[in-house]
Write a protein that holds these residues in place. Sequence first.
Motif, PDB file in Angstrom:
ATOM      1  N   PRO A 139       0.339 -14.986  30.302  1.00  0.00           N
ATOM      2  CA  PRO A 139       1.449 -14.781  31.239  1.00  0.00           C
ATOM      3  C   PRO A 139       2.783 -15.101  30.560  1.00  0.00           C
ATOM      4  O   PRO A 139       2.900 -16.141  29.891  1.00  0.00           O
ATOM      5  CB  PRO A 139       1.134 -15.747  32.384  1.00  0.00           C
ATOM      6  N   PRO A 140       3.790 -14.274  30.716  1.00  0.00           N
ATOM      7  CA  PRO A 140       5.021 -14.431  29.920  1.00  0.00           C
ATOM      8  C   PRO A 140       5.808 -15.697  30.208  1.00  0.00           C
ATOM      9  O   PRO A 140       6.569 -16.149  29.361  1.00  0.00           O
ATOM     10  CB  PRO A 140       5.827 -13.183  30.287  1.00  0.00           C
ATOM     11  N   LEU A 141       5.654 -16.292  31.389  1.00  0.00           N
ATOM     12  CA  LEU A 141       6.413 -17.497  31.701  1.00  0.00           C
ATOM     13  C   LEU A 141       5.653 -18.770  31.358  1.00  0.00           C
ATOM     14  O   LEU A 141       6.156 -19.867  31.604  1.00  0.00           O
ATOM     15  CB  LEU A 141       6.792 -17.513  33.190  1.00  0.00           C
ATOM     16  N   SER A 142       4.498 -18.638  30.779  1.00  0.00           N
ATOM     17  CA  SER A 142       3.700 -19.808  30.421  1.00  0.00           C
ATOM     18  C   SER A 142       4.166 -20.378  29.081  1.00  0.00           C
ATOM     19  O   SER A 142       4.442 -19.638  28.128  1.00  0.00           O
ATOM     20  CB  SER A 142       2.221 -19.437  30.320  1.00  0.00           C
ATOM     21  N   ALA A 143       4.242 -21.690  29.002  1.00  0.00           N
ATOM     22  CA  ALA A 143       4.619 -22.359  27.752  1.00  0.00           C
ATOM     23  C   ALA A 143       3.546 -22.189  26.687  1.00  0.00           C
ATOM     24  O   ALA A 143       3.784 -22.489  25.508  1.00  0.00           O
ATOM     25  CB  ALA A 143       4.862 -23.840  28.005  1.00  0.00           C
ATOM     26  N   TYR A 144       2.353 -21.728  27.074  1.00  0.00           N
ATOM     27  CA  TYR A 144       1.250 -21.567  26.116  1.00  0.00           C
ATOM     28  C   TYR A 144       1.149 -20.135  25.599  1.00  0.00           C
ATOM     29  O   TYR A 144       0.333 -19.857  24.712  1.00  0.00           O
ATOM     30  CB  TYR A 144      -0.073 -21.970  26.785  1.00  0.00           C
ATOM     31  N   SER A 145       1.951 -19.235  26.126  1.00  0.00           N
ATOM     32  CA  SER A 145       1.855 -17.831  25.728  1.00  0.00           C
ATOM     33  C   SER A 145       2.655 -17.571  24.459  1.00  0.00           C
ATOM     34  O   SER A 145       3.703 -18.192  24.213  1.00  0.00           O
ATOM     35  CB  SER A 145       2.350 -16.918  26.853  1.00  0.00           C
ATOM     36  N   ILE A 146       2.152 -16.608  23.689  1.00  0.00           N
ATOM     37  CA  ILE A 146       2.767 -16.262  22.406  1.00  0.00           C
ATOM     38  C   ILE A 146       3.052 -14.762  22.391  1.00  0.00           C
ATOM     39  O   ILE A 146       2.232 -13.957  22.829  1.00  0.00           O
ATOM     40  CB  ILE A 146       1.836 -16.637  21.234  1.00  0.00           C
ATOM     41  N   CYS A 147       4.204 -14.422  21.836  1.00  0.00           N
ATOM     42  CA  CYS A 147       4.540 -13.022  21.631  1.00  0.00           C
ATOM     43  C   CYS A 147       3.712 -12.478  20.462  1.00  0.00           C
ATOM     44  O   CYS A 147       3.760 -13.014  19.360  1.00  0.00           O
ATOM     45  CB  CYS A 147       6.028 -12.886  21.330  1.00  0.00           C
ATOM     46  N   GLU A 148       2.953 -11.397  20.731  1.00  0.00           N
ATOM     47  CA  GLU A 148       2.132 -10.806  19.668  1.00  0.00           C
ATOM     48  C   GLU A 148       2.804  -9.591  19.034  1.00  0.00           C
ATOM     49  O   GLU A 148       2.692  -9.382  17.831  1.00  0.00           O
ATOM     50  CB  GLU A 148       0.762 -10.417  20.225  1.00  0.00           C
ATOM     51  N   GLN A 149       3.496  -8.789  19.846  1.00  0.00           N
ATOM     52  CA  GLN A 149       4.172  -7.608  19.310  1.00  0.00           C
ATOM     53  C   GLN A 149       5.472  -7.372  20.082  1.00  0.00           C
ATOM     54  O   GLN A 149       5.524  -7.589  21.290  1.00  0.00           O
ATOM     55  CB  GLN A 149       3.296  -6.349  19.423  1.00  0.00           C
ATOM     56  N   THR A 150       6.505  -6.929  19.347  1.00  0.00           N
ATOM     57  CA  THR A 150       7.785  -6.576  19.967  1.00  0.00           C
ATOM     58  C   THR A 150       8.151  -5.163  19.541  1.00  0.00           C
ATOM     59  O   THR A 150       8.220  -4.866  18.346  1.00  0.00           O
ATOM     60  CB  THR A 150       8.894  -7.559  19.554  1.00  0.00           C
ATOM     61  N   TRP A 151       8.398  -4.308  20.528  1.00  0.00           N
ATOM     62  CA  TRP A 151       8.699  -2.888  20.276  1.00  0.00           C
ATOM     63  C   TRP A 151      10.094  -2.561  20.804  1.00  0.00           C
ATOM     64  O   TRP A 151      10.488  -3.022  21.883  1.00  0.00           O
ATOM     65  CB  TRP A 151       7.679  -1.984  20.965  1.00  0.00           C
ATOM     66  N   ILE A 152      10.826  -1.762  20.039  1.00  0.00           N
ATOM     67  CA  ILE A 152      12.139  -1.274  20.465  1.00  0.00           C
ATOM     68  C   ILE A 152      12.156   0.236  20.292  1.00  0.00           C
ATOM     69  O   ILE A 152      11.892   0.750  19.193  1.00  0.00           O
ATOM     70  CB  ILE A 152      13.279  -1.899  19.644  1.00  0.00           C
ATOM     71  N   GLU A 153      12.388   0.933  21.398  1.00  0.00           N
ATOM     72  CA  GLU A 153      12.448   2.401  21.390  1.00  0.00           C
ATOM     73  C   GLU A 153      11.200   3.007  20.740  1.00  0.00           C
ATOM     74  O   GLU A 153      11.257   3.953  19.958  1.00  0.00           O
ATOM     75  CB  GLU A 153      13.714   2.879  20.675  1.00  0.00           C
ATOM     76  N   GLY A 154      10.052   2.418  21.091  1.00  0.00           N
ATOM     77  CA  GLY A 154       8.779   2.944  20.608  1.00  0.00           C
ATOM     78  C   GLY A 154       8.489   2.649  19.146  1.00  0.00           C
ATOM     79  O   GLY A 154       7.595   3.279  18.560  1.00  0.00           O
ATOM     80  N   ARG A 155       9.220   1.713  18.531  1.00  0.00           N
ATOM     81  CA  ARG A 155       8.958   1.303  17.146  1.00  0.00           C
ATOM     82  C   ARG A 155       8.612  -0.180  17.138  1.00  0.00           C
ATOM     83  O   ARG A 155       9.291  -0.989  17.783  1.00  0.00           O
ATOM     84  CB  ARG A 155      10.167   1.549  16.244  1.00  0.00           C
ATOM     85  N   LYS A 156       7.587  -0.526  16.386  1.00  0.00           N
ATOM     86  CA  LYS A 156       7.137  -1.918  16.353  1.00  0.00           C
ATOM     87  C   LYS A 156       7.934  -2.691  15.312  1.00  0.00           C
ATOM     88  O   LYS A 156       7.807  -2.464  14.116  1.00  0.00           O
ATOM     89  CB  LYS A 156       5.636  -1.983  16.039  1.00  0.00           C
ATOM     90  N   TYR A 157       8.743  -3.632  15.776  1.00  0.00           N
ATOM     91  CA  TYR A 157       9.586  -4.417  14.876  1.00  0.00           C
ATOM     92  C   TYR A 157       9.030  -5.797  14.581  1.00  0.00           C
ATOM     93  O   TYR A 157       9.495  -6.460  13.672  1.00  0.00           O
ATOM     94  CB  TYR A 157      10.996  -4.536  15.457  1.00  0.00           C
ATOM     95  N   PHE A 158       8.066  -6.238  15.381  1.00  0.00           N
ATOM     96  CA  PHE A 158       7.408  -7.508  15.086  1.00  0.00           C
ATOM     97  C   PHE A 158       5.948  -7.403  15.465  1.00  0.00           C
ATOM     98  O   PHE A 158       5.606  -6.885  16.527  1.00  0.00           O
ATOM     99  CB  PHE A 158       8.046  -8.669  15.847  1.00  0.00           C
ATOM    100  N   ASP A 159       5.118  -7.905  14.564  1.00  0.00           N
ATOM    101  CA  ASP A 159       3.675  -7.968  14.807  1.00  0.00           C
ATOM    102  C   ASP A 159       3.205  -9.296  14.229  1.00  0.00           C
ATOM    103  O   ASP A 159       3.362  -9.553  13.032  1.00  0.00           O
ATOM    104  CB  ASP A 159       2.964  -6.791  14.131  1.00  0.00           C
TER     105      ASP A 159
END
Length: 1018
Positions: free
Chosen positions: A956-976
């Motif tokens: 869940p995004p508001l959980s202190a235990y959650s981690i971002c696995e991938q970040t996409w901008i305009e359909g391009r993956k900028y973080f994995d």
Amino acid sequence: MPRPLPKCQALLGLLVLIWCPAAPVTAQIAPVDGLRDNTPKVHALINARLVPAPGQVIEKGNVLVRDGVIVAVGAQAAPPADARIWDYTGKTIYAGFIEPYSSLGMPAAPGRNQGQTASGRSETRAEERRGPRHWNPLMRAEDEAAELFQPDPNKAKALRELGFGAALVAPGKGIFRGTSVLVSLGEAGASRGVIKPRVAQHLAFETAGEQEGGYPNSLMGSIAFIRQSFLDAQWYTAAVSAYRRNPAQPRPEESPALAALSAAVAARQPVIFEVSNDLNLVRALNIAREFNLALIVRGSGHEYRQRDRLTAAGVPLILPLDFPEKPKVETPEEALDVSLETLQHWDMAPANAYWLQQADVTFAFTTDKLKKESDFPAAVRKAMAAGLPASAALAALTTIPAKLVGEENRLGSISAGKLANLVVTEGELFAEKSAILDVWIEGKRYEIKKPAAVDLRGKWEFTWTSNGRSESFQLELKGTPEKLSGDLVKDKRKTGLSRAQLEEKKISLVFKGDSLGHSGVIRLSGYAEAGVLHGQGELADGSAVAWQAKLLEPFQEKVAEKPKAAAAAVWRKVHPYGGFGRSAPPEQPQTLLVRGATIWTCGPAGKLENADLLIRAGKIAQIGRDLAVPAGAMTIDAKGKHVTPGLIDAHSHAAASSINEAGQAVTAEVSIGEVIDPTDINIYQQLAGGLTTSHVMHGSANPIGGRNQVMKWRWGAEAEGLKFAEAPPTIKFALGENVKQSNWGDRHTTRYPQTRMGVEQIIRDRFKAAREYEQAWSDFTAAGKKNAATLPPRRDLELETLVEVLRGQRFIHCHSYRQDEILMLVRLAEEFGFKVGTFQHVLEGYKVAEAISTHGAAASCFSDWWAYKFEVYDAIPHNGALMHEQGIVVSFNSDSGELARRMNYEAAKAVKYGNLSEAEALKFVTLNPARQLKVDHLIGSLETGKQADFVIWNGPPLSAYSICEQTWIEGRKYFDRAEDLELRAAIEKERAALIQKVLAVKEESAKDSPAEAKKATD
């Protein structure tokens, strides 16, 4: 019979003869005191190997010089009868070098300078500046180095000993520094030493010292000042022209500085821009493109990072060779303190010139920035060891700088008609053991180093004649050039050669004992010329002898096999991204399907369980359950994962090279967008926290600050590629303690305003000025803009920006804390007919939430910051929720590079302190900041047609235990995250390899050090 001239024409001709001296004219002729100088001015430099220009060689030729000018060059150039002969057999002659960026003979640059200045400038004399001056002391465009220049014999001698015959002397003070002068490095005085005045206008991103105050004191302020000054110069030219046509109107104020810029802004004079890094290089290129300047850049050594851009721009460079010192990595603690960027630059810097040459970028070399001029030859050799061809290095010292200073018809190569600026070397110019023997400057010889002893070693055919009898034998001369020994070739007899002495070309040989069939001492003396020895002598019995010897076989020194030439440095796309850089944007799949996730749309659809997200060409095409998989689509299995819109930070200062322009109270002309650093690792780190968009703002030092910039964190793009082009422009205002300088510490502050009342008044005053400015342009346009006799209004970037606010084209984001000041700005905005876009921080917003809501402003605040200074003592963590209840669009912001990495946790605090639902709290960092930035039709929620900015979380995004696995901008993956772990391993590997490379260099140098050598003999 020719027709007689009319009387008026004849009289005119007589006046011309009287008033116009015949050319050429010699000015400032000193009276004769004693005998006239009768030094011969005709010279013949003969029998030398000639290199007239890079890539051209004449193995044996002559250079003929008359009155300081070359009159003939080549193998067939015969010395005239009146020439003084200089036999340069075995020597090589090159064109004299040109130093394209020197401080020789200039007054010292200010020691307090906070910005970029040429280094190593020393005080030579007091500076005198008279006449009308610009309001800003950093504007010195009217200064002329030709007037300020005084010969500096010591520095001229130091440059001369390196082979330089001329130098471009650049003024070193100010943003606009004035014009440079090309001077001869001979011993002439200030007037006779000037070759060409007013060569180029010089600029630098200099700033005023913060301790002294003054404007600009930031990089973005310097850029704005340059832009405004060029606009002023264009206006001044037009205004003076209009006034001359119609003197009945007000006369423009006299401005020598703006008049001096007219040639540069019209591209009739080069502009040499000094920069300190590759980002400032890009900024200089942008300014030059905007004003169509004839740009030359004095670089920094980082240009290899921008070689593609430089190739496209076609801008020549002046390159310093102050390569970075070897990083300190001997201990683990030292190694940890050295960044990968530092290691990479240390490794790549020597190859800077090589990679620019490979990219067809034009450059010249300068000694500027070196701690000692004497380090210059070694620095050139280091660049060549990294791959730079010798011909390119020679061009960087001769033909290219000659062209840059506009004197290629007189300097830079050896040809008839050019000045006799020459360099005579013993050996190849760039060889480590080569030596410069003579430097000729305008036909005058300067001896730099006496030639080494002629090496007579080798096999010789000796012949002497005495009393009508000749005798021949072969003699092999051995030993060292300074101390020879000898043996007869194929003869059992000993020569008994006891002494061989050589002074310049005079030789003396002494044989003792039973040698050559003669008992006693044999003495020979003579001369060495072009492989032939000849002279007179005396045999052991006293008989006179005439002798000569011809070289049969020169001495070949036995040396170990030469190591292979250093290979060119390996190219890689080097950016100081801490190793996490990209050489190109990530791939954008044509079709992408994220399957089986919990999708927090932050839109009307709310939160969808076990849903799919379909993206086509970077935009959201469909959201729902059990979507069909399109043919060829890239799929991501997101079962058990959560997907949210990309997070948005409405108040950030990330990636800004400068934040505050505090030199003036009103700085609406400056722009954060011009000082974005795309290499800031903060960008990547914020992507790792799911942040995709930031509102990068000017600081809070001014009632009316600079223009902000909305950014998409497209990691790896250039600064322009990071800008969110569709976002409407904004500007930063500020209220409270910061702008009235009550919290600026012990610094003496005198800038208006010093009270909160003054803050209101200066904002009101500037909006009145903006209205008047708008009206002036309206009147001018109505009167006929093309009327050249009408004095045009002066473009004012500050007031243009405020006019945009009045027209609703630019939106105010105002730093605010106290309720009284919030109400003040609301009332002032309503008086002038515009709306405040967003109150930033707004920590007492809960007290006046109804007024903010009625006005239609938004609020971007801290989640739980309070009591960190006096004016925020009434801040409470419930502020955001309370304003939200009043219908205000509320966001939580970071104002911090660290908080920006976990904005999802900040949103969760709205649940804790305001009892908001999780879905509504998430909007505080997604949809609501998008609405504040007027881009909610593009981002902020996951809805059909919007840009595909989204984040995949492992919980869940508001959980202190959650981690971002991938970040996409305009359909391009900028973080994995998985790729990130691999990159970390690659970074450590690269760091380790570079550290070992540094250590190897240090160990090698340690072996050669005097201390180590002494240890070896102990």
